[in-house]
Write a protein that holds these residues in place. Structure first.
Motif, PDB file in Angstrom:
ATOM      1  N   GLY A 171      50.722  41.263  58.864  1.00 25.80           N
ATOM      2  CA  GLY A 171      49.879  41.564  60.010  1.00 25.80           C
ATOM      3  C   GLY A 171      48.402  41.630  59.721  1.00 25.80           C
ATOM      4  N   ARG A 172      48.042  41.965  58.478  1.00 28.79           N
ATOM      5  CA  ARG A 172      46.627  42.141  58.160  1.00 28.79           C
ATOM      6  C   ARG A 172      45.860  40.831  58.244  1.00 28.79           C
ATOM      7  NH1 ARG A 172      43.678  43.203  53.183  1.00 28.79           N
ATOM      8  NH2 ARG A 172      45.544  42.571  52.057  1.00 28.79           N
ATOM      9  N   HIS A 173      46.554  39.707  58.062  1.00 26.91           N
ATOM     10  CA  HIS A 173      45.870  38.414  58.143  1.00 26.91           C
ATOM     11  C   HIS A 173      45.387  38.110  59.558  1.00 26.91           C
ATOM     12  CE1 HIS A 173      49.078  35.751  59.992  1.00 26.91           C
ATOM     13  NE2 HIS A 173      49.687  36.914  59.863  1.00 26.91           N
ATOM     14  N   LEU A 174      45.882  38.870  60.535  1.00 31.58           N
ATOM     15  CA  LEU A 174      45.443  38.708  61.923  1.00 31.58           C
ATOM     16  C   LEU A 174      44.423  39.762  62.338  1.00 31.58           C
ATOM     17  CD1 LEU A 174      48.914  38.002  63.556  1.00 31.58           C
ATOM     18  CD2 LEU A 174      47.085  36.332  63.221  1.00 31.58           C
ATOM     19  N   CYS A 216      33.171  28.495  33.450  1.00 31.89           N
ATOM     20  CA  CYS A 216      33.581  29.606  32.608  1.00 31.89           C
ATOM     21  C   CYS A 216      35.042  29.945  32.909  1.00 31.89           C
ATOM     22  CB  CYS A 216      32.680  30.822  32.827  1.00 31.89           C
ATOM     23  SG  CYS A 216      32.741  31.501  34.497  1.00 31.89           S
ATOM     24  N   GLY A 217      35.520  31.035  32.340  1.00 33.20           N
ATOM     25  CA  GLY A 217      36.862  31.519  32.606  1.00 33.20           C
ATOM     26  C   GLY A 217      36.815  32.975  33.003  1.00 33.20           C
ATOM     27  N   ALA A 218      37.986  33.617  33.081  1.00 29.60           N
ATOM     28  CA  ALA A 218      38.027  35.035  33.436  1.00 29.60           C
ATOM     29  C   ALA A 218      39.272  35.683  32.854  1.00 29.60           C
ATOM     30  CB  ALA A 218      38.006  35.220  34.945  1.00 29.60           C
ATOM     31  N   LEU A 219      39.112  36.925  32.458  1.00 30.96           N
ATOM     32  CA  LEU A 219      40.224  37.753  31.989  1.00 30.96           C
ATOM     33  C   LEU A 219      40.445  38.849  33.020  1.00 30.96           C
ATOM     34  CD1 LEU A 219      42.277  38.731  29.842  1.00 30.96           C
ATOM     35  CD2 LEU A 219      40.399  40.055  28.818  1.00 30.96           C
ATOM     36  N   LEU A 220      41.647  38.879  33.618  1.00 31.80           N
ATOM     37  CA  LEU A 220      41.976  39.886  34.622  1.00 31.80           C
ATOM     38  C   LEU A 220      42.831  40.980  34.005  1.00 31.80           C
ATOM     39  CD1 LEU A 220      42.883  37.894  37.877  1.00 31.80           C
ATOM     40  CD2 LEU A 220      40.728  38.964  37.234  1.00 31.80           C
ATOM     41  N   GLU A 221      42.519  42.218  34.334  1.00 30.27           N
ATOM     42  CA  GLU A 221      43.329  43.362  33.920  1.00 30.27           C
ATOM     43  C   GLU A 221      44.230  43.723  35.102  1.00 30.27           C
ATOM     44  OE1 GLU A 221      41.022  46.437  31.673  1.00 30.27           O
ATOM     45  OE2 GLU A 221      39.330  45.160  32.269  1.00 30.27           O
ATOM     46  N   LEU A 222      45.513  43.367  34.982  1.00 24.94           N
ATOM     47  CA  LEU A 222      46.425  43.478  36.118  1.00 24.94           C
ATOM     48  C   LEU A 222      46.519  44.905  36.655  1.00 24.94           C
ATOM     49  CD1 LEU A 222      49.389  41.127  35.110  1.00 24.94           C
ATOM     50  CD2 LEU A 222      47.294  40.612  36.387  1.00 24.94           C
ATOM     51  N   ALA A 223      46.491  45.869  35.770  1.00 23.86           N
ATOM     52  CA  ALA A 223      46.651  47.264  36.195  1.00 23.86           C
ATOM     53  C   ALA A 223      45.494  47.740  37.058  1.00 23.86           C
ATOM     54  CB  ALA A 223      46.795  48.171  34.977  1.00 23.86           C
ATOM     55  N   HIS A 224      44.379  47.022  37.049  1.00 21.42           N
ATOM     56  CA  HIS A 224      43.205  47.435  37.818  1.00 21.42           C
ATOM     57  C   HIS A 224      43.126  46.776  39.195  1.00 21.42           C
ATOM     58  CE1 HIS A 224      40.856  48.655  33.928  1.00 21.42           C
ATOM     59  NE2 HIS A 224      41.897  49.434  34.191  1.00 21.42           N
ATOM     60  N   ILE A 225      44.027  45.841  39.483  1.00 22.43           N
ATOM     61  CA  ILE A 225      43.988  45.181  40.789  1.00 22.43           C
ATOM     62  C   ILE A 225      44.426  46.166  41.870  1.00 22.43           C
ATOM     63  CG2 ILE A 225      44.928  43.318  42.210  1.00 22.43           C
ATOM     64  CD1 ILE A 225      45.327  41.706  39.654  1.00 22.43           C
ATOM     65  N   PRO A 226      43.584  46.438  42.863  1.00 21.97           N
ATOM     66  CA  PRO A 226      43.961  47.383  43.919  1.00 21.97           C
ATOM     67  C   PRO A 226      44.958  46.746  44.877  1.00 21.97           C
ATOM     68  CG  PRO A 226      41.760  46.503  44.332  1.00 21.97           C
ATOM     69  CD  PRO A 226      42.201  45.936  43.022  1.00 21.97           C
ATOM     70  N   LEU A 227      46.095  47.411  45.087  1.00 19.79           N
ATOM     71  CA  LEU A 227      47.187  46.875  45.888  1.00 19.79           C
ATOM     72  C   LEU A 227      47.233  47.534  47.261  1.00 19.79           C
ATOM     73  CD1 LEU A 227      49.974  47.002  43.147  1.00 19.79           C
ATOM     74  CD2 LEU A 227      48.537  45.047  43.756  1.00 19.79           C
ATOM     75  N   THR A 228      47.580  46.752  48.271  1.00 16.35           N
ATOM     76  CA  THR A 228      47.753  47.315  49.603  1.00 16.35           C
ATOM     77  C   THR A 228      49.007  48.187  49.637  1.00 16.35           C
ATOM     78  OG1 THR A 228      49.090  45.460  50.386  1.00 16.35           O
ATOM     79  CG2 THR A 228      46.688  45.290  50.670  1.00 16.35           C
ATOM     80  N   LEU A 229      49.029  49.085  50.611  1.00 20.51           N
ATOM     81  CA  LEU A 229      50.204  49.926  50.789  1.00 20.51           C
ATOM     82  C   LEU A 229      51.433  49.077  51.082  1.00 20.51           C
ATOM     83  CD1 LEU A 229      51.457  52.735  51.065  1.00 20.51           C
ATOM     84  CD2 LEU A 229      50.756  52.737  53.475  1.00 20.51           C
ATOM     85  N   ALA A 230      51.242  47.996  51.849  1.00 13.57           N
ATOM     86  CA  ALA A 230      52.368  47.109  52.155  1.00 13.57           C
ATOM     87  C   ALA A 230      52.963  46.520  50.889  1.00 13.57           C
ATOM     88  CB  ALA A 230      51.911  45.996  53.099  1.00 13.57           C
ATOM     89  N   THR A 231      52.108  46.205  49.919  1.00 14.12           N
ATOM     90  CA  THR A 231      52.593  45.627  48.663  1.00 14.12           C
ATOM     91  C   THR A 231      53.386  46.652  47.864  1.00 14.12           C
ATOM     92  OG1 THR A 231      50.695  44.143  48.580  1.00 14.12           O
ATOM     93  CG2 THR A 231      51.892  44.478  46.533  1.00 14.12           C
ATOM     94  N   THR A 232      52.853  47.848  47.720  1.00 14.02           N
ATOM     95  CA  THR A 232      53.544  48.869  46.925  1.00 14.02           C
ATOM     96  C   THR A 232      54.851  49.290  47.587  1.00 14.02           C
ATOM     97  OG1 THR A 232      52.194  50.603  47.991  1.00 14.02           O
ATOM     98  CG2 THR A 232      51.415  49.716  45.893  1.00 14.02           C
ATOM     99  N   GLU A 233      54.869  49.363  48.917  1.00 13.58           N
ATOM    100  CA  GLU A 233      56.105  49.726  49.610  1.00 13.58           C
ATOM    101  C   GLU A 233      57.146  48.620  49.481  1.00 13.58           C
ATOM    102  OE1 GLU A 233      54.935  50.643  53.588  1.00 13.58           O
ATOM    103  OE2 GLU A 233      54.526  52.751  53.131  1.00 13.58           O
TER     104      GLU A 233
END
Length: 308
Positions: A171-174, A216-233
Motif C-alpha cells: 500500500g505504501r507505493h500508492l 565507484c562501489g559501495a559496501l552496505l552494512e545490512l544490519a543498519h538498513i532501516p526496515l518498514t514495520l510491514a517488512t518486520t511483521e
C-alpha cells in the motif's frame, strides 16, 4: 467529454504566480527565475503494471502518477514548479464513466500538487480501448550548479538514506509522500551532497546506478538498513528475507545520498529533516556492491530490483 472535463478542471486548479498562462490554451507560459536551472522529468504509468485500478481506484492512481515525478525532482534537489498531466482513459464503459475516471485521477493528484507547491499547468486527455494510462511531465528549478547528480559520489562518502525500506507493495507505493521537503531543506542548509537518487526500482539496484555513474562501489552494512514495520511483521525473525525485501522490492521512493564523512556526521547528529537519516554503508574505490553481515563477513551483493 474533453470540453466538459476542461471546464471542470479549470474550476479546481488554483492560480499560480509562476504560471502566467496554464490550462485552457494551446500551450502554457511559465515565468523563468533568474539564476535557476530547469529540471524536467517524465513518467508513464499503466493500469496492470504500476497500479491495479480495480483495487486502488482512480484517485490513488492519479496521486501516484504525480508523486513518482516529484520524487525524481527531489532526487535532483529541485523545487517543483509545474506538471503536465496526460491521460488515456478506457472508452469501453462509455463517455460518462470515462469522464468520472478523468475527474477521479485529478481529485487524487491535485491535493498533493498543492501540498508540495506544484502547479498543474496543462496536459492532454484521450480515450481508447486499452487500460488507463497516465503520463506526467514535471518541471522543477534548482540554483545553477546545485543540482544533485548520480555521478558525484566519491570513495569514503557515506551512504545515507531517508526513511525505511521494504514491502512497499502493501500500500505504501500508492500513499508515499515524495521527499521534496527534505531535499529542499538540505538545499537550504547548504548540505554537501555529492550524489543522489530516489529508490524507485530497489535499494540495491538504484545504489548501483550511483556507483556506475560515479565510477565507484559501495559496501552496505545490512544490519543498519532501516526496515518498514510491514517488512518486520512479514518476515519475523528471518533477517535474510527482511534484508532481501529491503534491497530489492523497489517503490520505496526514499532518497539515497552520497555525503562526505564530516557532513554525514553532522547530519546524522542533528537529524534536521523531520524524517530519520541513516547511514547504511560507505562508497568505495573498488567497483561493485558488497554486503557486510552482522558477523562481519563481507560478501558480494548482486544489484536486484524492478527491471523496466
Amino acid at each position: 467529454m474533453e470540453l466538459e472535463f476542461l471546464r471542470w478542471l479549470r474550476e479546481r486548479i488554483p492560480a499560480a504566480t509562476n504560471i502566467p498562462l496554464g490550462v485552457g490554451d494551446d500551450a502554457a507560459l511559465l515565468a523563468q527565475q533568474t539564476g535557476q536551472q530547469t529540471v524536467v522529468t517524465t513518467d508513464m504509468l499503466m493500469d496492470g503494471t504500476d497500479f491495479l485500478l480495480n483495487e486502488c481506484g482512480a484517485a490513488a492512481a492519479g496521486r501516484k502518477a504525480l508523486a513518482v515525478n516529484l520524487s525524481d525532482l527531489a532526487a535532483m534537489g529541485a523545487k517543483p514548479v509545474a506538471a503536465f498531466v496526460s491521460i488515456a482513459v478506457s472508452k469501453k464503459d462509455g463517455a460518462e464513466q470515462a469522464l468520472a475516471m478523468a475527474k477521479g485521477i485529478f481529485e487524487g493528484l491535485l491535493p498533493l500538487a498543492e501540498e508540495l507547491g506544484c502547479a498543474i499547468a496543462g496536459g492532454d486527455t484521450n480515450s481508447w480501448s486499452g487500460p488507463l494510462v497516465i503520463s506526467v511531465t514535471a518541471l522543477g528549478e534548482v540554483p545553477v550548479g546545485k543540482a544533485w547528480l548520480r555521478s558525484g559520489a566519491e570513495p569514503g562518502d557515506a551512504v545515507l538514506v531517508t526513511g525505511q525500506f521494504g514491502r512497499s507493495i502493501e500500500g505504501r507505493h500508492l500513499t508515499f509522500t515524495p521527499r521534496v521537503r527534505e531535499a529542499l531543506l538540505l538545499q537550504q542548509l547548504s548540505a554537501e551532497i555529492h550524489a543522489a537518487i530516489d529508490v524507485s526500482d530497489g535499494l540495491s539496484l538504484d545504489l548501483s546506478r550511483i556507483c556506475s555513474a560515479s565510477g565507484c562501489g559501495a559496501l552496505l552494512e545490512l544490519a543498519h538498513i532501516p526496515l518498514t514495520l510491514a517488512t518486520t511483521e512479514h518476515c519475523g525473525e528471518d533477517l535474510a528475507a527482511a534484508w532481501r525485501h529491503a534491497l530489492t522490492d523497489g517503490e520505496d521512493f526514499e532518497l539515497i545520498l552520497a555525503v562526505p564523512p564530516r557532513e554525514a556526521d553532522r547530519l546524522l547528529r542533528e537529524q534536521p529533516l523531520g524524517v530519520q537519516l541513516t547511514q547504511i554503508g560507505t562508497f568505495t574505490a573498488e567497483p561493485g556492491l558488497k554486503q557486510q553481515l552482522p558477523s562481519g563477513e563481507v560478501l558480494p551483493l548482486e544489484p536486484r530490483g524492478y527491471e523496466h
